[in-house]
Motif scaffolding. Structure first.
Motif, PDB file in Angstrom:
ATOM      1  N   VAL A 294      12.010  -0.927   5.755  1.00  0.00           N
ATOM      2  CA  VAL A 294      12.785  -1.997   5.275  1.00  0.00           C
ATOM      3  C   VAL A 294      13.686  -2.739   6.215  1.00  0.00           C
ATOM      4  CG1 VAL A 294      14.689  -0.558   4.389  1.00  0.00           C
ATOM      5  CG2 VAL A 294      13.924  -2.625   3.020  1.00  0.00           C
ATOM      6  N   ASP A 295      14.187  -1.805   7.243  1.00  0.00           N
ATOM      7  CA  ASP A 295      15.173  -2.078   8.256  1.00  0.00           C
ATOM      8  C   ASP A 295      14.526  -2.849   9.381  1.00  0.00           C
ATOM      9  OD1 ASP A 295      17.312  -0.972   6.818  1.00  0.00           O
ATOM     10  OD2 ASP A 295      17.089   0.868   7.548  1.00  0.00           O
ATOM     11  N   ILE A 320       5.355   2.744  -4.323  1.00  0.00           N
ATOM     12  CA  ILE A 320       5.868   3.109  -3.093  1.00  0.00           C
ATOM     13  C   ILE A 320       4.953   2.839  -2.132  1.00  0.00           C
ATOM     14  CG2 ILE A 320       6.793   5.065  -1.560  1.00  0.00           C
ATOM     15  CD1 ILE A 320       8.757   4.257  -3.698  1.00  0.00           C
ATOM     16  N   ALA A 321       3.646   3.068  -2.234  1.00  0.00           N
ATOM     17  CA  ALA A 321       2.713   2.822  -1.297  1.00  0.00           C
ATOM     18  C   ALA A 321       2.362   1.419  -1.198  1.00  0.00           C
ATOM     19  CB  ALA A 321       1.352   3.499  -1.621  1.00  0.00           C
ATOM     20  N   VAL A 322       2.331   0.795  -2.154  1.00  0.00           N
ATOM     21  CA  VAL A 322       2.244  -0.703  -2.024  1.00  0.00           C
ATOM     22  C   VAL A 322       3.519  -1.266  -1.316  1.00  0.00           C
ATOM     23  CG1 VAL A 322       2.379  -2.943  -3.480  1.00  0.00           C
ATOM     24  CG2 VAL A 322       0.960  -1.091  -4.116  1.00  0.00           C
ATOM     25  N   GLN A 327       5.528  -3.714   3.874  1.00  0.00           N
ATOM     26  CA  GLN A 327       6.447  -3.543   5.086  1.00  0.00           C
ATOM     27  C   GLN A 327       5.453  -3.584   6.366  1.00  0.00           C
ATOM     28  OE1 GLN A 327       8.621  -0.022   4.267  1.00  0.00           O
ATOM     29  NE2 GLN A 327       9.945  -0.780   2.524  1.00  0.00           N
ATOM     30  N   ALA A 328       4.270  -2.682   6.339  1.00  0.00           N
ATOM     31  CA  ALA A 328       3.752  -2.731   7.363  1.00  0.00           C
ATOM     32  C   ALA A 328       3.068  -4.106   7.776  1.00  0.00           C
ATOM     33  CB  ALA A 328       2.685  -1.615   7.251  1.00  0.00           C
ATOM     34  N   ARG A 353      -6.401  -5.704   0.548  1.00  0.00           N
ATOM     35  CA  ARG A 353      -7.175  -6.952   0.963  1.00  0.00           C
ATOM     36  C   ARG A 353      -6.340  -8.073   0.517  1.00  0.00           C
ATOM     37  NH1 ARG A 353     -12.165  -5.802  -2.010  1.00  0.00           N
ATOM     38  NH2 ARG A 353     -12.599  -4.874  -0.193  1.00  0.00           N
ATOM     39  N   LYS A 354      -5.339  -7.898  -0.642  1.00  0.00           N
ATOM     40  CA  LYS A 354      -4.664  -9.238  -0.857  1.00  0.00           C
ATOM     41  C   LYS A 354      -3.652  -9.369   0.056  1.00  0.00           C
ATOM     42  CE  LYS A 354      -4.347  -8.723  -6.122  1.00  0.00           C
ATOM     43  NZ  LYS A 354      -3.603  -8.192  -7.194  1.00  0.00           N
ATOM     44  N   LEU A 355      -3.170  -8.253   1.108  1.00  0.00           N
ATOM     45  CA  LEU A 355      -2.093  -8.680   1.957  1.00  0.00           C
ATOM     46  C   LEU A 355      -2.771  -9.045   3.324  1.00  0.00           C
ATOM     47  CD1 LEU A 355       0.174  -5.380   1.747  1.00  0.00           C
ATOM     48  CD2 LEU A 355       0.861  -8.085   1.580  1.00  0.00           C
TER      49      LEU A 355
END
Length: 376
Positions: A294-295, A320-322, A327-328, A353-355
């Motif tokens: 997040v930073d 949390i995983a999503v 973030q990745a 796949r959405k990302l």
């Protein structure tokens, strides 16, 4: 915004990170039981030590009672929740000192309010550290929801602090009441476990509270062989690193790569640092105790490795995983890859796949799947 009434006023608190599930609260009956119990022990001027406060409700209630408060825990996400909820309640940000799990809190408290953590090794470590800093007679009150209270928690409390009494159950919560009645220990050394990476000389030491403390996680074991080689001077991120197994394997396969370890657990980062420095004397790496990415990172990453958690405290889900996947995606350079392992039934390939647009399966077992997604 959620509110709860306490003997010291009404609190406004929210979970961190925000959740899509409206049924999840930022406090529970164990928090309220501890707050009610504290009203009988708030004498003198010594500070109140709050331990493992999930979202800040305990610490904020003590501050509203007019007490100096120290909040002690292993979670950076809990620290961020506390800071945000302080502001929601009209208290200055950082007005309550947060002490990380790798530091013994001082000065000596007059009252200890503790949520029993999920990890018994962390609970034992915290109680042992308390014996070096609290005075004889200091009340130590531990709380938990009944379904999450380990049967041996009382035994640890009695052995390390003193005789205890279990309360009656209230709204499916219970308190364990004790007071310190033993000679203080001169020094305390955390008990670390250790095991080796598969087919490697690298040894992984695990401080109390670290994920997969007793043995290598089977999901991590499936992911390790899929870590790429020959990445030259790449920036590799071990996201949610735990003891650093993925990052250390990546460093072994890529001698020129730069490795960055990230975890929201202070104990995890301390373990990863210890393991990397022992495995690669003189080689540098970087470390962040943070809520994922997040930073951000100093520069875009070439490769991110992740065995994502599927729970926050005792709440199971994929939120949390999503967040970590999102973030990745933002932290990778164009052409950079995210490689993750997860249980088959969680359906992470759909989220990725959405990302990323497309997902490649690198390996699979009856239980786990290893997936790679490339930023375009």
């Amino acid at each position: 915004m959620q509110t709860c009434d306490t003997p010291f006023g009404t609190l406004s608190v929210e979970r961190y990170p925000p959740t899509r599930n409206p049924t999840l609260q930022a406090f529970d009956a164990a928090d309220l039981y501890l707050i009610q119990e504290s009203a009988e022990h708030l004498e003198g001027a010594a500070p109140v030590l709050v331990v493992n406060d999930q979202f800040g409700a305990l610490a904020i209630a003590m501050a509203k009672a007019g007490r100096a408060v120290l909040s002690w825990g292993d979670s950076d996400m809990a620290r961020r929740a506390l800071e945000a909820n302080l502001q929601r309640n009209g208290l200055p940000g950082r007005s309550i000192a947060f002490v990380d799990s790798q530091t013994t809190p001082h000065p000596a408290p007059g009252l200890v309010l503790m949520r029993v953590p999920k990890s018994l090794s962390l609970f034992e470590d915290q109680l042992s550290r308390l014996t070096t800093s609290i005075p004889n007679g200091c009340p130590v009150i531990c709380g938990s929801m009944l379904k999450h209270l380990p049967p041996t928690a009382g035994n640890l409390l009695e052995r390390l602090i003193g005789p205890y009494q279990a309360s009656l159950a209230w709204k499916k919560a219970r308190l364990l009441r004790s007071s310190f009645s033993q000679e203080p220990q001169v020094r305390y050394t955390p008990h670390a476990t250790a095991y080796s990476l598969p087919d490697r000389a690298a040894e992984l030491h695990n401080l109390p509270g670290v994920f997969a403390r007793e043995r290598l996680d089977i999901g991590t074991r499936v992911l390790l062989p899929e870590i790429p080689k020959d990445l030259q001077n790449a920036l590799i991120v071990d996201l949610g690193c735990g003891n650093g197994a993925l990052g250390i394997e990546a460093a072994l396969r890529n001698p020129q790569a730069r490795v960055h370890f990230v975890d929201e657990s202070f104990a995890a980062i301390a373990s990863a640092r210890l393991n990397f420095e022992r495995s690669f004397p003189g080689r540098e790496a970087s470390y962040s105790v943070a809520d994922g990415l997040v930073d951000g990172l100093p520069e875009p990453a070439d490769l991110i490795l992740c065995n994502p958690p599927f729970h926050q405290q005792q709440v199971v889900g994929d939120e949390i995983a999503v967040r970590l996947f999102q973030q990745a995606h933002a932290a990778l350079k164009q052409g950079g890859r995210l490689i993750i392992v997860g249980n088959r039934h969680l359906g992470y390939h759909l989220r990725l796949r959405k990302l990323f647009g497309s997902v490649q399966q690198l390996a699979a077992t009856p239980k786990f799947v290893v997936l790679a997604a490339q930023r375009r």
